[in-house]
Scaffold this active site. Structure first.
Site, short mmCIF file in Angstrom:
data_model
loop_
_atom_site.label_atom_id
_atom_site.label_comp_id
_atom_site.label_asym_id
_atom_site.label_seq_id
_atom_site.Cartn_x
_atom_site.Cartn_y
_atom_site.Cartn_z
N CYS A 1 5.60 -5.90 0.37
CA CYS A 1 4.88 -5.33 -0.77
C CYS A 1 5.12 -3.83 -0.90
O CYS A 1 5.45 -3.33 -1.99
CB CYS A 1 3.39 -5.63 -0.64
SG CYS A 1 2.98 -7.38 -0.79
N HIS A 2 4.93 -3.10 0.20
CA HIS A 2 5.06 -1.64 0.14
C HIS A 2 5.85 -1.06 1.31
O HIS A 2 5.81 0.14 1.55
CB HIS A 2 3.68 -0.99 0.07
CG HIS A 2 2.86 -1.45 -1.10
ND1 HIS A 2 1.97 -2.49 -1.00
CD2 HIS A 2 2.84 -1.04 -2.40
CE1 HIS A 2 1.41 -2.69 -2.19
NE2 HIS A 2 1.91 -1.84 -3.04
N GLY A 3 6.53 -1.92 2.06
CA GLY A 3 7.48 -1.44 3.06
C GLY A 3 6.88 -0.96 4.35
O GLY A 3 7.37 0.02 4.92
N PRO B 1 3.18 2.74 4.64
CA PRO B 1 1.85 3.22 4.26
C PRO B 1 0.68 2.59 5.01
O PRO B 1 -0.45 3.05 4.86
CB PRO B 1 1.77 2.87 2.78
CG PRO B 1 2.62 1.64 2.64
CD PRO B 1 3.75 1.82 3.62
#
Length: 241
Positions: free
Chosen positions: A202-204, A217
């Site tokens: 989703c956001h690495g 994150p």
């Protein structure tokens, strides 16, 4: 919690009843004073009007009910009734709080379904088993020796959420974590990412072979649920030692 709530309510009710009793006594004294003044005024049997006419005032003396009880006896009875009423209400409130508290506690059958046993012999070395536990994906990873060594060697490395591998794995061979990214709740991909642990698409966010956040994150490591080993080949998830 229910006992403390009942005690607090009982104390509050007792203080309230004391204040109410004081108010009743003050009102009774005021009422007696007003009644005495009225009685003195009514003691005169003749009323003289503004025009000088006179009217015989009825006394109703024979119709008034007489009692042998003293003021002290009536006051004692009033206190007794206040006390009984307060005690009854306090016991009822305590039982009500207890009943509400019991309904908030999970039943034994619910707790039984909240725990799962997993046969570890079904997980080949190097593989990751995904099962559903309490509505969430649960990762059980049978780590290779290379993955164990890599996780231990990074124990002293500065990380966002510092934890050693031994704090996260009761048995070094098996890593048990929730498959929920700590960033926004996506499900990471096992055996992926820069650290060959878990990767959230989703956001690495990248997690290592101990489920610790190393890049991206996500603020925290993958959560380790309560669990215990029943024997060398069986783990119970949902209860700890």
């Amino acid at each position: 919690i229910a006992l403390n709530t009942a005690k607090t309510f009982s104390h509050f009710f007792f203080v309230t009843m004391q204040r109410l009793s004081s108010s009743v006594l003050r009102f009774s004294r005021l009422n007696r004073t007003a009644f005495s003044a009225t009685a003195r005024y009514a003691g005169s049997t003749v009323y003289t009007g503004t025009g000088g006419e006179t009217i015989q005032r009825p006394t109703f003396g024979e119709e008034l009910t007489q009692t042998d009880e003293t003021t002290s006896e009536r006051r004692t009875f009033s206190y007794f009734m206040f006390g009984v009423s307060g005690l009854t209400m306090a016991v009822g409130a305590a039982e009500g709080v207890k009943a509400v508290a019991l309904t908030m506690s999970p039943a034994a059958d619910v707790l039984a379904f909240a725990n799962i046993e997993v046969d570890l012999t079904t997980i080949p070395e190097g593989d990751n088993l995904t099962v559903k536990w309490r509505g969430k994906p649960l990762f059980i990873r049978h780590r290779t020796q290379e993955e164990i060594d890599a996780a231990i060697s990074d124990d002293e490395t500065a990380m966002r959420d510092m934890e050693t591998d031994s704090q996260r794995a009761l048995n070094p061979r098996y890593l048990i974590v929730l498959g929920v990214c700590t960033h926004l709740g996506c499900v990471p991909i096992p055996n992926a990412g820069e650290y060959n642990g878990y990767f959230c698409p989703c956001h690495g966010s990248h997690y290592d072979t101990s489920g610790r956040i190393r890049k991206g994150p996500a603020p925290l490591n993958l959560e380790v649920p309560p669990y215990k080993f029943l024997n060398d080949d069986t783990v119970l998830v949902g209860e700890s030692e």
